[in-house]
Design an enzyme around this catalytic site. Structure first.
Site, PDB file in Angstrom:
ATOM      1  N   HIS A 165       4.270   6.984  -6.952  1.00 42.60           N
ATOM      2  CA  HIS A 165       3.225   6.225  -6.262  1.00 42.60           C
ATOM      3  C   HIS A 165       3.221   6.533  -4.774  1.00 42.60           C
ATOM      4  O   HIS A 165       4.145   7.159  -4.238  1.00 42.60           O
ATOM      5  CB  HIS A 165       3.425   4.718  -6.469  1.00 42.60           C
ATOM      6  CG  HIS A 165       4.690   4.179  -5.846  1.00 42.60           C
ATOM      7  ND1 HIS A 165       5.948   4.407  -6.386  1.00 42.60           N
ATOM      8  CD2 HIS A 165       4.885   3.434  -4.724  1.00 42.60           C
ATOM      9  CE1 HIS A 165       6.859   3.825  -5.629  1.00 42.60           C
ATOM     10  NE2 HIS A 165       6.251   3.231  -4.607  1.00 42.60           N
ATOM     11  N   ASP A 167       2.606   3.942  -1.417  1.00 42.88           N
ATOM     12  CA  ASP A 167       2.678   2.493  -1.247  1.00 42.88           C
ATOM     13  C   ASP A 167       1.305   1.876  -1.004  1.00 42.88           C
ATOM     14  O   ASP A 167       0.516   2.366  -0.186  1.00 42.88           O
ATOM     15  CB  ASP A 167       3.614   2.145  -0.079  1.00 42.88           C
ATOM     16  CG  ASP A 167       5.059   2.515  -0.374  1.00 42.88           C
ATOM     17  OD1 ASP A 167       5.485   2.321  -1.524  1.00 42.88           O
ATOM     18  OD2 ASP A 167       5.743   3.005   0.539  1.00 42.88           O
ATOM     19  N   HIS A 314       6.224   9.182  -4.028  1.00 45.59           N
ATOM     20  CA  HIS A 314       7.660   8.990  -4.186  1.00 45.59           C
ATOM     21  C   HIS A 314       7.957   8.184  -5.444  1.00 45.59           C
ATOM     22  O   HIS A 314       7.084   7.501  -5.985  1.00 45.59           O
ATOM     23  CB  HIS A 314       8.297   8.338  -2.947  1.00 45.59           C
ATOM     24  CG  HIS A 314       7.753   6.997  -2.587  1.00 45.59           C
ATOM     25  ND1 HIS A 314       6.566   6.826  -1.896  1.00 45.59           N
ATOM     26  CD2 HIS A 314       8.233   5.745  -2.796  1.00 45.59           C
ATOM     27  CE1 HIS A 314       6.336   5.547  -1.689  1.00 45.59           C
ATOM     28  NE2 HIS A 314       7.329   4.862  -2.243  1.00 45.59           N
ATOM     29  N   ARG A 330      12.269  -2.047   4.071  1.00 44.15           N
ATOM     30  CA  ARG A 330      11.213  -1.106   4.421  1.00 44.15           C
ATOM     31  C   ARG A 330      10.233  -1.730   5.401  1.00 44.15           C
ATOM     32  O   ARG A 330       9.928  -2.920   5.300  1.00 44.15           O
ATOM     33  CB  ARG A 330      10.457  -0.681   3.151  1.00 44.15           C
ATOM     34  CG  ARG A 330       9.475   0.469   3.342  1.00 44.15           C
ATOM     35  CD  ARG A 330       8.703   0.710   2.061  1.00 44.15           C
ATOM     36  NE  ARG A 330       7.545  -0.178   1.949  1.00 44.15           N
ATOM     37  CZ  ARG A 330       6.937  -0.478   0.807  1.00 44.15           C
ATOM     38  NH1 ARG A 330       7.401   0.012  -0.338  1.00 44.15           N
ATOM     39  NH2 ARG A 330       5.887  -1.272   0.795  1.00 44.15           N
TER      40      ARG A 330
END
Length: 361
Positions: A165, A167, A314, A330
């Site tokens: 995907h 983000d 990723h 994150r």
């Protein structure tokens, strides 16, 4: 200006001053899921600081003890630089470098959450997730925490290849430069894969490239909304679907990148379901099977990955749930609305022109 939440909620007075890395080590799961509704995200004009970057990246490379490309097409590791101490010039060069290389790796980093938030803000407004939990007082921090107690239903019923995907691509203005620091790692496993959207485009035939250019696909948060509902959590915003070009142009490099992935992309505009499903499945297989344009990071405690969500995919590997736990945090700045410039070039074309192997067009 596009505030993600109200200014008073982001004020330092409402933040709890604690070290979430120690909190995770001591308490394990520590996220809260407030019932607060957020206003919808407002549009904003994005300026990418990579536009100011030095093509030689001298401020980074001259101060690093070691720099090397992990693979030819994606991934560069930099030693001797602390992200907590970057100057504005170094941030400009980092923005340019990550736009070219896709993902950067930094070991032995001392950066803390508040410093990470300041780092992120320098690249764009910080995204706050509509459904996920967050540390108390830190709505802009997205936490990664999985351990032996994590429910296994999702992982047992899905292939690891479905985890690729970019983000929150369902937002109108999805993320750009993104920072993830891992503070707790299992004794083995828990790696993350990245793939280059530039090289994924370049590996397609010219006929397929022309077919995809100009097409748009829908990106949806419906699965995340459904998961939140099933777990008794609210959706803090109503927006859940956006249409983006399948081939997008990076505003700094001017290179074309593939921009679909199995996590959030649902259909191609203008095609029947049968046609759309067939094309998307081909592209997903193209990404997951692209071993020649992927890089795999073996995390160590205090490793940081910085990647550009606009031109990479990723996939975290959940092979460690029986042997240990993994915790990180994150910070996710937003950027421009994805666009396709028909005059933009592929990375391969730009590289060949730079080497004088073909004439500039």
């Amino acid at each position: 200006m596009a505030p993600n939440v109200t200014v008073d909620e982001l004020s330092d007075n409402l933040r709890e001053v604690h070290d979430i890395e120690k909190l995770a080590d001591k308490n394990g799961r520590y996220l809260i899921y407030p019932d607060k509704k957020y206003p919808e995200l407002e549009p904003f004009e994005h300026f990418d600081r990579g536009q100011r970057g030095d093509p030689k990246k001298a401020s980074l490379f001259d101060n690093a003890s070691k720099v090397f490309d992990v693979t030819p097409h994606i991934g560069t590791e930099i030693h001797g630089i602390q992200l907590s101490q970057l100057t504005d010039t170094q941030k400009d060069d980092l923005a340019l470098l990550v736009a070219e290389r896709g993902v950067l790796f930094f070991r032995d980093q001392d950066i803390k959450v508040d410093q990470g938030l300041e780092f992120g803000k320098s690249f764009g407004p910080l995204h706050i997730h509509s459904t996920f939990g967050h540390p108390e007082g830190y709505p802009e921090v997205h936490v990664v925490y999985f351990d032996e107690k994590t429910p296994r239903e999702y992982f047992d019923s899905n292939s690891a290849s479905e985890g690729w995907h970019t983000d929150v691509s369902y937002e109108v203005q999805p993320p750009s430069v993104t920072l993830l620091k891992m503070s707790i790692v299992p004794p083995t496993g828990g790696d993350t894969l990245w793939a280059s959207g530039y090289a994924a485009y370049d590996r397609l035939t010219p006929t397929m490239q022309k077919f995809l250019e100009g097409l748009e696909a829908k990106h949806s948060a419906q699965r995340q909304f459904d998961d939140a509902h099933s777990n008794g959590h609210i959706n803090r915003r109503e927006h859940k679907e956006t249409t983006h070009p399948i081939i997008r142009t990076h505003p700094v490099t001017g290179w074309k990148s593939l921009y679909v992935q199995p996590e959030f992309t649902t259909s191609i505009v203008g095609l029947t379901k049968h046609e759309s499903d067939a094309v998307l499945q081909f592209l997903y297989n193209h990404i997951t099977g692209g071993y020649d344009f992927q890089v795999r990071l073996k995390w160590e405690a205090n490793t940081v990955a910085v990647w550009d969500n606009r031109i990479t995919f990723h996939n975290p590997i959940f092979d460690y749930l029986d042997v240990g736990r993994r915790h990180g945090w994150r910070v996710t700045p937003q950027a421009e609305k994805p666009y396709f410039d028909p005059n933009s070039k592929s990375k391969k074309q730009a590289d060949l022109e730079a080497r004088g192997l073909i004439e500039k067009q």
